[in-house]
Write an enzyme that holds these catalytic residues in place. Structure first.
Site, PDB file in Angstrom:
ATOM      1  N   THR A 127      38.061  26.449  49.326  1.00  0.00           N
ATOM      2  CA  THR A 127      38.184  27.796  48.771  1.00  0.00           C
ATOM      3  C   THR A 127      38.377  28.870  49.828  1.00  0.00           C
ATOM      4  O   THR A 127      38.586  30.031  49.486  1.00  0.00           O
ATOM      5  CB  THR A 127      36.929  28.129  47.955  1.00  0.00           C
ATOM      6  OG1 THR A 127      35.779  27.960  48.789  1.00  0.00           O
ATOM      7  CG2 THR A 127      36.794  27.223  46.749  1.00  0.00           C
ATOM      8  N   ASN A 163      38.699  38.799  51.128  1.00  0.00           N
ATOM      9  CA  ASN A 163      39.981  38.357  51.688  1.00  0.00           C
ATOM     10  C   ASN A 163      40.991  38.271  50.543  1.00  0.00           C
ATOM     11  O   ASN A 163      40.970  37.312  49.770  1.00  0.00           O
ATOM     12  CB  ASN A 163      39.822  36.999  52.377  1.00  0.00           C
ATOM     13  CG  ASN A 163      41.092  36.525  53.056  1.00  0.00           C
ATOM     14  OD1 ASN A 163      42.201  36.847  52.640  1.00  0.00           O
ATOM     15  ND2 ASN A 163      40.938  35.737  54.110  1.00  0.00           N
ATOM     16  N   PRO A 164      41.876  39.252  50.403  1.00  0.00           N
ATOM     17  CA  PRO A 164      42.810  39.256  49.271  1.00  0.00           C
ATOM     18  C   PRO A 164      43.694  38.014  49.186  1.00  0.00           C
ATOM     19  O   PRO A 164      44.095  37.614  48.101  1.00  0.00           O
ATOM     20  CB  PRO A 164      43.653  40.518  49.512  1.00  0.00           C
ATOM     21  CG  PRO A 164      42.789  41.394  50.357  1.00  0.00           C
ATOM     22  CD  PRO A 164      42.002  40.464  51.225  1.00  0.00           C
ATOM     23  N   LYS A 165      43.993  37.393  50.333  1.00  0.00           N
ATOM     24  CA  LYS A 165      44.887  36.219  50.320  1.00  0.00           C
ATOM     25  C   LYS A 165      44.179  35.003  49.726  1.00  0.00           C
ATOM     26  O   LYS A 165      44.704  34.348  48.812  1.00  0.00           O
ATOM     27  CB  LYS A 165      45.373  35.914  51.732  1.00  0.00           C
ATOM     28  CG  LYS A 165      46.430  34.812  51.781  1.00  0.00           C
ATOM     29  CD  LYS A 165      47.018  34.678  53.184  1.00  0.00           C
ATOM     30  CE  LYS A 165      48.179  33.687  53.200  1.00  0.00           C
ATOM     31  NZ  LYS A 165      48.810  33.598  54.537  1.00  0.00           N
ATOM     32  N   THR A 166      42.992  34.679  50.238  1.00  0.00           N
ATOM     33  CA  THR A 166      42.266  33.538  49.681  1.00  0.00           C
ATOM     34  C   THR A 166      41.786  33.842  48.264  1.00  0.00           C
ATOM     35  O   THR A 166      41.695  32.939  47.428  1.00  0.00           O
ATOM     36  CB  THR A 166      41.074  33.154  50.576  1.00  0.00           C
ATOM     37  OG1 THR A 166      40.223  34.297  50.750  1.00  0.00           O
ATOM     38  CG2 THR A 166      41.547  32.670  51.935  1.00  0.00           C
ATOM     39  N   GLN A 184      42.538  31.695  44.828  1.00  0.00           N
ATOM     40  CA  GLN A 184      41.531  31.235  43.874  1.00  0.00           C
ATOM     41  C   GLN A 184      41.949  31.544  42.435  1.00  0.00           C
ATOM     42  O   GLN A 184      41.825  30.706  41.544  1.00  0.00           O
ATOM     43  CB  GLN A 184      40.189  31.897  44.171  1.00  0.00           C
ATOM     44  CG  GLN A 184      39.423  31.249  45.292  1.00  0.00           C
ATOM     45  CD  GLN A 184      38.941  29.860  44.923  1.00  0.00           C
ATOM     46  OE1 GLN A 184      38.010  29.691  44.150  1.00  0.00           O
ATOM     47  NE2 GLN A 184      39.596  28.855  45.466  1.00  0.00           N
ATOM     48  N   LYS A 205      31.744  39.690  43.801  1.00  0.00           N
ATOM     49  CA  LYS A 205      31.545  38.824  42.647  1.00  0.00           C
ATOM     50  C   LYS A 205      32.454  37.606  42.821  1.00  0.00           C
ATOM     51  O   LYS A 205      33.558  37.717  43.331  1.00  0.00           O
ATOM     52  CB  LYS A 205      31.898  39.559  41.346  1.00  0.00           C
ATOM     53  CG  LYS A 205      31.030  40.788  41.070  1.00  0.00           C
ATOM     54  CD  LYS A 205      31.467  41.494  39.800  1.00  0.00           C
ATOM     55  CE  LYS A 205      30.605  42.706  39.497  1.00  0.00           C
ATOM     56  NZ  LYS A 205      31.029  43.407  38.256  1.00  0.00           N
ATOM     57  N   GLU A 261      35.752  30.831  39.067  1.00  0.00           N
ATOM     58  CA  GLU A 261      35.873  30.528  37.645  1.00  0.00           C
ATOM     59  C   GLU A 261      36.653  31.573  36.843  1.00  0.00           C
ATOM     60  O   GLU A 261      37.294  31.244  35.841  1.00  0.00           O
ATOM     61  CB  GLU A 261      34.473  30.389  37.026  1.00  0.00           C
ATOM     62  CG  GLU A 261      33.917  28.984  37.037  1.00  0.00           C
ATOM     63  CD  GLU A 261      33.166  28.626  38.311  1.00  0.00           C
ATOM     64  OE1 GLU A 261      32.704  27.484  38.434  1.00  0.00           O
ATOM     65  OE2 GLU A 261      33.056  29.486  39.199  1.00  0.00           O
TER      66      GLU A 261
END
Length: 748
Positions: free
Chosen positions: A477, A641-644, A648, A711, A715
């Site tokens: 992740t 981290n906007p990329k990871t 997700q 947050k 999911e």
């Protein structure tokens, strides 16, 4: 304490371990070697219920390379965990014990372990090992046993899975008196299996009497350590579990699986290192998302105000454990309804216990809820998005408490605008491209934002670098990257000055990685440990040169260029080497445990929210469904981290498409077995199935949820996609399909 100036969080960084993984340099659990390494292969039962009468081991032991065959008859005496829970995530009941006795509880149960000098020898011997069984009557179809449905048993491990709240108001009266009603009792999804790329494997290194180093496919190194020490009666300090790289898990590694037991048992008994790797087919012999049958009733006034909600779920569990999910609780959190009745029951059958799979309960329960709201909107001749805005919850009515933060309304508005939601023609079957019917659908998503206790350690090394440690795993992740960013900001240094070490049970405690709580949980501990180290360094600086740093506070100093200095007077500085000299130590450490405030947990509902918008094309003659584009707007607090983070959400969206249109494990209930335990017949999307996926992160500030304001995202990306797709299929075809996955023949 003043907040440290953040520099790394918010950057879209690539994963730090990415190159190691794509080049094959990263080692996984089944790739570690040792001198004289032995190989174990598991033999699985070929009946769903009964008893083992005889295992014909004599001839197999004569085959070349065969060292031993372990069965219930010759396994070593074990310190079995004799109370209810065998690990952090075990459900109430009696945990499954491999090779415990002659009883067969489910098809595919491990009944023997063949250990050999090579993998090939072990696998061949396992394939020809003959076993006689006494068969017994069984049932694997829970829908045929609904009369046996009962409330789930509760216990310590289910504290994070609350039961449905008690009925509120008078549902029956409100439903009967409401002018608009929607009702269905046939929402259903079948069995699903996790299927991560890396199959479960354990390599146990025998380090001497009672001492083990274990490389395990797991979502929790400490959890596997706990299991091994308790089951085999070993000292915790003599059991070390390492998992630096995990090739996906999705919940399959939350509990120790039987290959861990087999590998450790063989290593201890034979006093040699042993590897046990499961095959793809064996990945279908433990854990799954349980098939669930759901009923839902929703009623509203003519203006769209929802007046009554009844949601009931009945799910499969094993006969030895009560696996539970939070399925029906979401509706009254999302929508303020004065009259509610929510029920959840289990039916025990002859299968292995189900296991958490990405968004357990959430992706199950939001399907009928969000489809029922879509149907209600059409009954009211109201836009489905407008209906949700009409029933927007400003607080959690199910618990009568506020949200720590909630920007779901912005998810609706920003998502609808970018997707072009209001460009649709509302009438079903009114939009087409050639011979393809076009449909738009949308749905709401929610997932609880938890923070659990965790510990981290921060160190200034003799080289003048910073090392931060936690036992947390990274199941793919981006945890390594994000924790490095968090640590760099908390210390106030550059990314290249921090090394984050993880995935080792000897490191500070971290819970299993699941539930979308890892960044919030471990990240909060990392911040606390790094701030504690800054304080300690300042105290040492004051000791070294008190006149210069005497009045300085921790928030007013900087750690740059190998020095601790005053932020406003950079020339007032002391070198890291001088700090180490004054401390009299080779390195300076600080550790902290972050424990969430229980008063905050009770006072606020903490959740991430999303709105999903989907366009489908349905071939009018063949019924083939294609998701041509989808957008998810997410409100999840601070995005580290906007990329990871985007990865997700996109990954969750792909799985949502898979759940809605592809994915299911087929059971032949006459045989009590899964018929498609492979990636050829267990259908998941390929590249050609996935088209335009877009993600919006809505700005959301949360000073309550945890010190980071973050947050979880694991999911929230999946939960809204399946109902949005089902709603889009209705808009395209005019047919309501309540079963997932939706097969083309249902539309013909």
């Amino acid at each position: 304490m003043e907040t440290i100036n953040q520099k790394q969080q918010g950057k879209a960084l690539s994963r730090l371990e990415g190159a190691l993984k794509v080049t094959g340099a990263a080692q996984y659990a089944g790739e570690y070697s040792a001198p004289d390494l032995l190989y174990g292969h598991v033999v699985n039962s070929t009946i769903p219920k009964g008893k083992i009468q005889k295992i014909y081991t004599e001839e197999i032991l004569k085959l070349p390379g065969i060292i031993e065959i372990f069965t219930h008859e010759n396994r070593p005496s074990l310190a079995w965990f004799n109370f209810q829970y065998s690990d952090m995530d075990a459900p109430p009941g009696s945990p499954f014990r491999p090779l415990h006795d002659a009883e067969i509880k489910y098809y595919g149960q491990p009944v023997a372990l063949v250990v050999a000098e090579s993998f090939e020898e072990a696998r061949f011997a396992a394939s020809v090992l003959k076993i006689d069984y006494e068969k017994e009557a069984f049932t694997t179809n829970f829908t045929n046993q609904l009369d046996d449905a009962r409330a789930p048993k509760r216990g310590f491990a289910t504290l994070l899975k609350p039961l449905p709240p008690k009925p509120k108001g008078d549902f029956d009266k409100a439903f009967d008196e409401s002018p608009v009603q929607v009702s269905a009792d046939d929402y259903y999804h079948g069995t699903e299996h996790h299927n991560p790329m890396e199959m479960h494997a354990t390599t146990t290194m025998f380090e001497g009497e009672g001492k083990l180093t274990i490389y395990d496919k797991t979502q929790g190194t400490v959890n596997s350590q706990l299991y091994v020490a308790n089951v085999f009666g070993l000292s915790f300090k003599d059991v070390r579990v390492i998992a630096p790289y995990v090739g996906g898990a999705f919940g399959s590694g939350l509990q120790p699986q039987y290959q861990l037991f087999m590998s450790v048992m063989a290593a201890l008994e034979l006093k040699r290192s042993v590897r046990v790797t499961l095959t793809r087919a064996q990945m279908y012999t433990f854990g799954h998302r349980p098939p669930t049958l759901q009923q839902i009733k929703v009623a509203a006034e003519m203006d769209g105000k929802i007046t009554a909600l009844h949601h009931k779920a009945t799910a499969e569990t094993s006969r030895f454990e009560d696996y539970t999910e939070v399925v029906v609780n979401w509706g009254n959190i999302l929508y303020p309804v004065e009259n509610t009745k929510l029920d959840y029951e289990l039916v025990p059958v002859d299968v292995y216990s189900p296991l958490d799979m990405r968004a357990p309960g959430g992706s199950t329960g939001l399907h009928p809820l969000e489809c029922a709201l879509d149907e209600l909107a059409y009954e009211l001749k109201m836009d489905p998005l407008d209906l949700r805005l009409k029933n927007y919850a400003e607080q959690d009515d199910s618990e009568n408490r506020p949200f720590s933060s909630k920007e779901l309304k912005e998810c609706y508005l920003q998502g609808a605008e970018k997707f072009g939601w209001y460009n649709r023609s509302p009438q079903p079957r009114s939009m087409r491209r050639g011979n393809r019917l076009v449909g738009y659908g949308m749905a709401t998503g929610i997932w609880e934002s938890m923070t659990l206790p965790a510990k981290a350690e921060a160190t200034l090394t003799k080289e003048g670098k910073f090392r931060v440690r936690s036992a947390v795993t990274d199941i793919g992740t981006g945890t390594l990257t994000v924790m490095t960013q968090i640590a760099a900001d908390a210390l106030g240094v550059g990314l290249d000055e921090v090394e984050f070490e993880y995935g080792d049970s000897k490191m500070p405690f971290a819970p299993i990685q699941g539930g979308s709580y890892t960044v919030s949980t471990v990240g909060s501990a990392v911040v606390a440990a790094c701030q504690a180290l800054r304080k300690r360094l300042l105290k040492i600086a004051q000791k070294a040169n008190g006149s210069l740093f005497e009045t300085a506070s921790e928030s007013k100093v900087s750690l740059t260029n190998g020095h601790l200095s005053l932020s406003e007077k950079p020339d007032v500085a002391v070198s890291f080497q001088e700090l180490l000299t004054v401390s009299g130590k080779r390195m300076i450490k600080a550790s902290k445990t972050n424990i969430p405030n229980p008063l905050t947990l009770k006072k606020y509902t903490r959740a991430a929210h999303s709105a999903a918008f989907v366009e489908v094309e349905v071939d009018e003659e063949l019924g083939v469904i294609n998701v041509t584009r989808a957008l998810t707007a997410v409100a999840a607090g601070t995005i580290v981290n906007p990329k990871t983070a985007r990865s997700q959400i996109v990954g969750g969206m792909v799985w949502g498409i898979s759940k809605a249109l592809r994915e299911e494990t087929i059971t032949d209930h006459r045989l009590g077995r899964y018929m498609n335990p492979n990636l050829a017949e267990y259908h998941i999307p390929v590249h050609a199935d996935i088209h335009d996926l877009d993600v919006i992160f809505v700005e959301e500030k949360d000073d309550i949820v945890n010190p980071l304001g973050s947050k979880g995202l694991g999911e929230i990306g999946i939960v809204a996609l399946p109902p949005a797709i089902a709603n889009a299929v209705f808009h395209a075809t005019g047919k309501r399909i309540h079963q997932l996955p939706i097969h083309f023949d249902m539309l013909l």
